[in-house]
Design an enzyme around this catalytic site. Structure first.
Site, PDB file in Angstrom:
ATOM      1  N   GLU A 134       0.950  -1.317   0.157  1.00 47.64           N
ATOM      2  CA  GLU A 134       0.094   0.066   0.074  1.00 47.64           C
ATOM      3  C   GLU A 134       0.726   1.320  -0.061  1.00 47.64           C
ATOM      4  O   GLU A 134       1.948   1.258   0.087  1.00 47.64           O
ATOM      5  CB  GLU A 134      -0.827  -0.056   1.349  1.00 47.64           C
ATOM      6  CG  GLU A 134      -1.936  -1.028   1.266  1.00 47.64           C
ATOM      7  CD  GLU A 134      -2.746  -1.043   2.480  1.00 47.64           C
ATOM      8  OE1 GLU A 134      -2.907  -0.223   3.196  1.00 47.64           O
ATOM      9  OE2 GLU A 134      -3.559  -2.402   2.881  1.00 47.64           O
ATOM     10  N   PRO A 135       0.393   2.437  -0.365  1.00 41.03           N
ATOM     11  CA  PRO A 135       0.979   3.907  -0.422  1.00 41.03           C
ATOM     12  C   PRO A 135       1.681   4.022   0.884  1.00 41.03           C
ATOM     13  O   PRO A 135       2.924   4.543   1.094  1.00 41.03           O
ATOM     14  CB  PRO A 135       0.280   4.760  -0.701  1.00 41.03           C
ATOM     15  CG  PRO A 135      -0.913   4.091  -1.423  1.00 41.03           C
ATOM     16  CD  PRO A 135      -1.050   2.724  -0.658  1.00 41.03           C
ATOM     17  N   ARG A 254       8.777 -17.344  -1.582  1.00 43.86           N
ATOM     18  CA  ARG A 254       9.987 -16.546  -1.576  1.00 43.86           C
ATOM     19  C   ARG A 254      11.074 -17.501  -2.449  1.00 43.86           C
ATOM     20  O   ARG A 254      12.054 -16.899  -2.917  1.00 43.86           O
ATOM     21  CB  ARG A 254      10.367 -16.225  -0.034  1.00 43.86           C
ATOM     22  CG  ARG A 254       9.635 -14.845   0.226  1.00 43.86           C
ATOM     23  CD  ARG A 254       9.896 -14.526   1.874  1.00 43.86           C
ATOM     24  NE  ARG A 254       9.428 -13.051   2.027  1.00 43.86           N
ATOM     25  CZ  ARG A 254       8.792 -13.000   3.285  1.00 43.86           C
ATOM     26  NH1 ARG A 254       9.055 -14.058   4.317  1.00 43.86           N
ATOM     27  NH2 ARG A 254       8.468 -11.616   3.253  1.00 43.86           N
ATOM     28  N   GLU A 376       8.011  -9.347  -2.659  1.00 41.68           N
ATOM     29  CA  GLU A 376       8.181 -10.336  -1.805  1.00 41.68           C
ATOM     30  C   GLU A 376       9.225 -10.154  -0.471  1.00 41.68           C
ATOM     31  O   GLU A 376       9.523 -11.170  -0.075  1.00 41.68           O
ATOM     32  CB  GLU A 376       8.528 -11.714  -2.349  1.00 41.68           C
ATOM     33  CG  GLU A 376       7.706 -12.035  -3.921  1.00 41.68           C
ATOM     34  CD  GLU A 376       6.405 -12.333  -3.168  1.00 41.68           C
ATOM     35  OE1 GLU A 376       5.895 -13.340  -2.471  1.00 41.68           O
ATOM     36  OE2 GLU A 376       5.136 -11.595  -3.566  1.00 41.68           O
ATOM     37  N   GLY A 377       9.311  -8.876  -0.511  1.00 43.54           N
ATOM     38  CA  GLY A 377      10.060  -8.739   0.771  1.00 43.54           C
ATOM     39  C   GLY A 377      11.434  -8.112   0.591  1.00 43.54           C
ATOM     40  O   GLY A 377      12.251  -8.980  -0.134  1.00 43.54           O
ATOM     41  N   GLN A 380      16.426  -6.165   3.320  1.00 39.79           N
ATOM     42  CA  GLN A 380      16.486  -5.613   4.714  1.00 39.79           C
ATOM     43  C   GLN A 380      15.396  -6.549   5.393  1.00 39.79           C
ATOM     44  O   GLN A 380      15.743  -6.855   6.384  1.00 39.79           O
ATOM     45  CB  GLN A 380      16.226  -4.282   4.733  1.00 39.79           C
ATOM     46  CG  GLN A 380      17.402  -3.280   4.181  1.00 39.79           C
ATOM     47  CD  GLN A 380      17.446  -3.261   2.636  1.00 39.79           C
ATOM     48  OE1 GLN A 380      16.322  -3.501   1.979  1.00 39.79           O
ATOM     49  NE2 GLN A 380      18.447  -2.731   2.062  1.00 39.79           N
TER      50      GLN A 380
END
Length: 399
Positions: A134-135, A254, A376-377, A380
């Site tokens: 989301e923003p 992942r 997907e992350g 960091q």
């Protein structure tokens, strides 16, 4: 150490490799330049993949539906492994085109990981995108602000999602929303919102650095009414379980994103080895310290690539064998994402003007690889998850 691909997947891998070379590579530059244009050539290819999936050992972005922690003493290589190995070869052809494949969306992974059996049957054959970001936040999925309010037999969704891969083209979007902001991450659930549902609107398509063949959408949800039956899994809020149910999706996806980075980096490595073949020792007899500087850099990249490949295989194998793999999935994603970006950029650097020119695909692979270290992350976030697992800390204890 030489870990070979399972024999039963060799035909599948060979087929995917041929598709990469003969279908994806020839149209790679065409759709890189024609951003947001749907690659019609993928329709026939998607039908072939659908047929392969019917045999249960094909390429399937949904990966396996096996729940982690089940007791099973068998040692098997299943759909997670075959999917990952297929993705490596397909991204050896073109990552953006793989992400544009019908019915292979990352939303399918959410359905596979969280849905109940009735939902899996009902959404079988659906091309599902996944809407998380989301923003107001990036990789911190627990910060979701999109709301889902119960209203009779429906839920009403309100919010905005950005960077939704295949958000315009897919048959449905798996939207992550919270049932109660006060309860935090444990109240976050996934909803399947079919294309054309009133209240869901594609606001715009993003212009991107890479993977331009794939459409990346911003989606707005305004009083979007979704049947309660489309809430994936259980509607009950389990504070004790927390975010674990939703995070099972990432345990599936992942390793697959890691496989994408491995495939993209493989393409760059093979090309740079071809360019400098006269300086390389194909038998690896020459000691590393006696090699030329260019050869030494290429050998080091090969070692990094192999390390990422083995970590990805471990995470996929654990998923196939019902073992909790959250830590290993993040390790594989972190390693492969960084490795892919470093190798593709280094190959452009070593090839100099040849690597920077659009007559080669080296510069395109470098651009495509960057997103694989982000979505997907991010790098960091993966390191934070790994640290929590290693130290036995919760998300509130280690931020």
């Amino acid at each position: 150490m030489n870990l070979q691909n399972p024999k039963k997947f060799r035909l599948l891998i060979d087929q995917a490799h041929e598709v990469a070379l003969n279908v994806l590579r020839p149209i790679s530059r065409k759709y890189d330049k024609a951003e947001h244009t749907y690659p019609k050539e993928l329709d026939m290819l998607a039908s072939i993949v659908d047929g392969m999936n019917q045999g249960s050992e094909g390429m399937n972005a949904g990966a396996a539906v096996n729940k982690r922690g089940e007791t099973d003493s068998s040692n098997k290589n299943g759909i997670n492994m075959s999917t990952a190995l297929s993705i490596i070869e397909m991204c050896y052809g073109d990552t953006g085109l793989l992400l544009s494949m019908p019915r292979q969306g990352l939303g399918n992974s959410a359905i596979a990981a969280v849905a109940n059996e009735e939902q899996r049957q009902r959404f079988h054959g659906t091309w599902a995108a996944m809407a998380i970001t989301e923003p107001g936040f990036g990789s911190d999925s627990a910060a979701i602000r999109t709301t889902a309010t119960k209203d009779g037999d429906d839920y009403i969704l309100n919010g905005e999602k950005i960077f939704v891969t295949s958000g315009e083209r897919a048959d449905a979007v798996v939207v992550w929303a919270t049932l109660d902001k006060k309860l935090g991450r444990s109240a976050i659930k996934s909803f399947v919102v079919t294309k054309g549902t009133p209240g869901m609107k594609v606001e715009r398509l993003e212009h991107k650095l890479g993977i331009k063949a794939s459409d990346t959408a911003t989606i707005r949800l305004i009083n979007c009414r979704v049947p309660a039956a489309n809430l994936l899994g259980h509607a009950e809020i389990d504070v004790a379980k927390g975010f674990a149910g939703v995070m099972e999706t990432f345990d599936n996806t992942r390793p697959l994103v890691a496989a994408m980075a491995i495939g993209c980096a493989k393409a760059s490595l093979e090309r740079i080895k071809e360019i400098f073949k006269d300086q390389l020792d194909s038998s690896y007899v020459t000691p590393y310290l006696q090699s030329s500087n260019i050869a030494a850099q290429i050998y080091r990249m090969e070692a990094e690539w192999e390390a990422a490949r083995l970590l990805m295989l471990k995470a996929a194998w654990m998923a196939d064998n019902h073992k909790p793999n959250s830590r290993e999935a993040s390790i594989a994603k972190a390693k492969a994402g960084r490795m892919g970006n470093e190798i593709t950029l280094k190959c452009v650097e070593l090839a100099a003007a040849v690597g920077y020119n659009e007559t080669e695909l080296l510069e395109k692979w470098a651009r495509d690889s960057k997103i694989l270290d982000i979505f997907e992350g991010t790098q960091q976030i993966q390191q934070l998850i790994i640290a929590r697992r290693e130290l036995g800390k919760s998300s509130s204890e280690l931020k």
